[in-house]
Write an enzyme that holds these catalytic residues in place. Structure first.
Site, PDB file in Angstrom:
ATOM      1  N   ASN A  97       0.832  -1.189   0.000  1.00  0.00           N
ATOM      2  CA  ASN A  97       0.000   0.000   0.000  1.00  0.00           C
ATOM      3  C   ASN A  97       0.866   1.238   0.000  1.00  0.00           C
ATOM      4  O   ASN A  97       1.984   1.231   0.522  1.00  0.00           O
ATOM      5  CB  ASN A  97      -0.958   0.022   1.199  1.00  0.00           C
ATOM      6  CG  ASN A  97      -0.333   0.685   2.411  1.00  0.00           C
ATOM      7  OD1 ASN A  97      -0.310   1.913   2.516  1.00  0.00           O
ATOM      8  ND2 ASN A  97       0.226  -0.120   3.311  1.00  0.00           N
TER       9      ASN A  97
ATOM     10  N   GLY B  75      -0.347   7.053   1.854  1.00  0.00           N
ATOM     11  CA  GLY B  75       0.285   8.362   2.026  1.00  0.00           C
ATOM     12  C   GLY B  75      -0.319   9.193   3.146  1.00  0.00           C
ATOM     13  O   GLY B  75      -0.431  10.413   3.026  1.00  0.00           O
ATOM     14  N   LEU B  76      -0.697   8.513   4.235  1.00  0.00           N
ATOM     15  CA  LEU B  76      -1.182   9.198   5.445  1.00  0.00           C
ATOM     16  C   LEU B  76      -2.379  10.115   5.202  1.00  0.00           C
ATOM     17  O   LEU B  76      -2.485  11.187   5.784  1.00  0.00           O
ATOM     18  CB  LEU B  76      -0.061   9.992   6.123  1.00  0.00           C
ATOM     19  CG  LEU B  76       1.155   9.192   6.599  1.00  0.00           C
ATOM     20  CD1 LEU B  76       2.141  10.116   7.330  1.00  0.00           C
ATOM     21  CD2 LEU B  76       0.754   8.049   7.541  1.00  0.00           C
TER      22      LEU B  76
ATOM     23  N   CYS C 249       6.417   5.266   8.574  1.00  0.00           N
ATOM     24  CA  CYS C 249       5.620   5.210   7.341  1.00  0.00           C
ATOM     25  C   CYS C 249       6.544   5.335   6.136  1.00  0.00           C
ATOM     26  O   CYS C 249       7.257   6.323   6.006  1.00  0.00           O
ATOM     27  CB  CYS C 249       4.568   6.322   7.299  1.00  0.00           C
ATOM     28  SG  CYS C 249       3.655   6.300   5.732  1.00  0.00           S
TER      29      CYS C 249
ATOM     30  N   ILE D  81       5.832  -4.634  13.727  1.00  0.00           N
ATOM     31  CA  ILE D  81       6.601  -3.767  12.846  1.00  0.00           C
ATOM     32  C   ILE D  81       5.660  -2.995  11.899  1.00  0.00           C
ATOM     33  O   ILE D  81       4.530  -3.425  11.658  1.00  0.00           O
ATOM     34  CB  ILE D  81       7.592  -4.602  11.978  1.00  0.00           C
ATOM     35  CG1 ILE D  81       6.856  -5.685  11.196  1.00  0.00           C
ATOM     36  CG2 ILE D  81       8.678  -5.198  12.848  1.00  0.00           C
ATOM     37  CD1 ILE D  81       7.692  -6.476  10.225  1.00  0.00           C
TER      38      ILE D  81
ATOM     39  N   GLY E 183       1.891  -7.562  12.186  1.00  0.00           N
ATOM     40  CA  GLY E 183       2.467  -8.004  10.911  1.00  0.00           C
ATOM     41  C   GLY E 183       1.870  -9.339  10.520  1.00  0.00           C
ATOM     42  O   GLY E 183       2.315 -10.384  10.984  1.00  0.00           O
ATOM     43  N   GLY E 184       0.830  -9.322   9.717  1.00  0.00           N
ATOM     44  CA  GLY E 184       0.282 -10.552   9.148  1.00  0.00           C
ATOM     45  C   GLY E 184      -0.555 -11.411  10.066  1.00  0.00           C
ATOM     46  O   GLY E 184      -0.832 -12.562   9.749  1.00  0.00           O
TER      47      GLY E 184
END
Lengths: 303, 260
Positions: free
Chosen positions: A69, A72-73, A130, A191, A243-244
């Site tokens: 993805n 962009g915040l 980010c 993370i 994470g996942g």
């Protein structure tokens, strides 16, 4: 006894499951699907001082067992988050962890100072990881001294405990964790996404308009487990792992690695009911593996 | 009400080249109302491919609790979906989004329905519901080639149907705009779904003096408005930070509402 209750700095969690920042908006969409009070906490979408539109589309690209993805915040800005989004969330009995982002140190300090005073914000998540913005974000999260200095300034401005969200896009994650610990962080979240890229076979060009994006989903879980395993033994800060994660089994693995709570990200996009499902399954899983309380699972992998 | 349900495949056929008609049965069919909504389809139960695929609803049968999806098997996900057999289950999240506003066309008025390629399917349920309200419908559809064409007879049952093919293998040679420039059609409203250049042309041609509604397509993550993958700028502030989400504010927008 609530076998899933977890206490962390600033956070009394009825269970250790929360949606990850950027994967849950400000809760409204999921609030139509289930009672958000079932959640341990909610990590709201990153908030910057000014409203942001984010990056051009396409903003997502699928990968094997994951997705890239580059949003962009995108967010409505601090004023609107304070006047609309956070008050709306007050109807639920759930602590909010506010993800704080910006382009400069002053931005971060300003957001932290004001958002930490909201009554339902019980902790901050400092977003220095980010990968999808030109300034700020990961720029603060890859040099230990810079991360330490920002952590100290945000910590001073904040009225609630500060968790620092670490980037996996570094050579030495332990060094980064130690730096923000020295800067006064109350906890870690880890993370963030891994920087990645996909190309279109017809054009040869990147699929994402931003060219690169952050990789998330099941594909990154082993990276997160390894990093939490290393960091949790090197610092004394509690870790919220992510994470996942898409099942109660995944949650257990994160706890064994050294996490004290977890966040669910991409899985919310695949199954919007995944968080309540994991919470429901987790107690049974404790029975299966013979644990009285979830906290017994923390760091079981350590020697 | 959005729900997640394992729906059963009733029938599944290739109705044109790489175009599949999938009829599914499930409780969520009873909650489908607006034409132009979509469902989010998990094509396999594992982690790969991970994300769902948004596919528009082409037909709703409340009595049988069935609904029809028509899609093109093009990428990996839709190719996997195309292997499903009758009796198999498909993981569906739906129904999602805001569809075409029927009430914008009065009984006795005429609606022009313009579709391009795989943008044609949602116009079938729309056409049915408009006709049921006493609206006259005219269809103008464009396809790449004759072998990619589908549902011509079904649409003809509902109203006059004009076809254009890019290679001239059937109907008018060219695009839907070639039909629209040539034929003398009178109508009150326009509903359209198809590739963005086509939607732009329709908007440019009719938005000034007709009510025009356009269904957009965009890569989606969650399909429920949470991930911000499918946002577009609003026309009143094309470079600002106001936005609409294609998945929840759309996929159908009034012409002039968003930047195409």
């Amino acid at each position: 006894m609530n076998r899933l209750a977890v206490n962390l700095p600033g956070l009394k969690l009825r269970n250790p499951i929360m949606p990850a920042s950027g994967c849950f908006g400000f809760g409204k969409e999921f609030g139509q699907l289930y009672d958000l009070s079932e959640l341990g906490a909610i990590m709201i979408k990153a908030t910057t001082v000014e409203p942001r539109f984010g990056n051009p589309t396409p903003r997502v690209a699928e990968t094997s067992a994951g997705m890239l993805n580059a949003i962009g915040l995108q967010n409505p800005g601090l004023d609107k988050v304070l006047s609309e989004e956070l008050p709306w969330l007050e109807q639920f009995d759930v602590p909010i962890i506010a993800n704080v982002a910006g382009s400069t140190e002053e931005d971060y300090v300003e957001v932290a100072r004001r958002i930490s005073k909201a009554p339902n914000v019980h902790a901050l998540e400092l977003n220095i990881s980010c990968p999808n913005v030109k300034t700020g974000g990961i720029a603060f999260g890859t040099i230990p001294e810079v991360a330490k200095s920002l952590t100290a300034k945000v910590k001073e401005a904040s009225s609630v405990p500060v968790y620092v969200k670490l980037s996996p896009n570094v050579t030495n994650i332990v060094e980064m964790a130690k730096a923000v610990e020295a800067g006064g962080a109350d906890g870690l979240t880890m993370i963030n996404t891994l920087l990645g890229m996909r190309l279109d076979l017809k054009t040869g060009k990147p699929i994402l308009a931003n060219r690169t994006g952050g990789l998330s989903g099941p594909a990154i879980k082993p990276v997160a487990i390894r990093m939490i395993y290393e960091v949790s033994q090197a610092v004394s800060l509690p870790i919220i792992g992510m994470g996942g994660i898409e099942s109660a089994e995944d949650v257990l693995e994160y706890f064994f690695a050294g996490a004290s709570a977890v966040a669910v990200g991409t899985a919310n996009f695949v199954d919007p009911f995944v968080c309540p499902k994991i919470i429901k399954d987790l107690t049974e899983l404790l029975d299966k593996y013979g644990f009285e309380h979830i906290s017994e699972c923390i760091g079981r992998s350590w020697k | 009400m959005i729900r997640n349900e394992l729906c059963t495949v009733i029938s599944h056929h290739e109705i044109a080249e790489n175009i599949y008609e999938l009829i599914l049965c499930g409780e969520l069919a009873s909650e489908m109302k607006e034409p132009g909504q979509f469902v989010h389809v998990k094509v396999s139960s594992g982690q790969d491919p991970l994300l769902r695929r948004p596919i528009s609803i082409a037909n709703i049968d409340h009595e049988k609790k069935e609904f029809t999806l028509i899609y093109r098997a093009e990428g990996r996900g839709t190719t996997i979906l195309s292997k499903k057999m009758p009796g198999d289950e498909v993981d569906i999240l739906g129904s999602l989004g805001h569809g075409f506003p029927l009430e914008e066309t009065e009984s006795g008025e005429t609606a022009l329905l313009v579709g391009g390629g795989i943008g044609v399917p949602p116009l079938y349920e729309l056409s049915k519901q408009l006709v049921a309200r006493g609206v006259r419908v005219v269809h103008v559809f464009g396809f790449q080639t004759k072998s990619a064409m589908f549902y011509e007879e079904a649409f003809k049952q509902l109203g006059p149907t004009f076809i254009a093919t890019v290679d001239g293998s059937y109907g008018t040679c060219g695009l839907v705009t070639d039909v629209l420039d040539f034929e003398v059609l009178s109508f009150d409203t326009v509903y359209s779904c198809g590739p963005t250049p086509m939607l732009r042309a329709i908007e440019g041609k009719y938005a000034a003096d007709k009510k025009v509604f356009l269904s957009l397509e965009e890569r989606m993550g969650c399909g429920i408005g949470a991930c911000f993958a499918c946002v577009c700028h609003t026309a009143e502030n094309p470079n600002g930070f106001t936005y609409k989400k294609v998945c929840t504010d759309g996929p159908v927008f009034r012409a002039g509402e968003v930047v195409l």
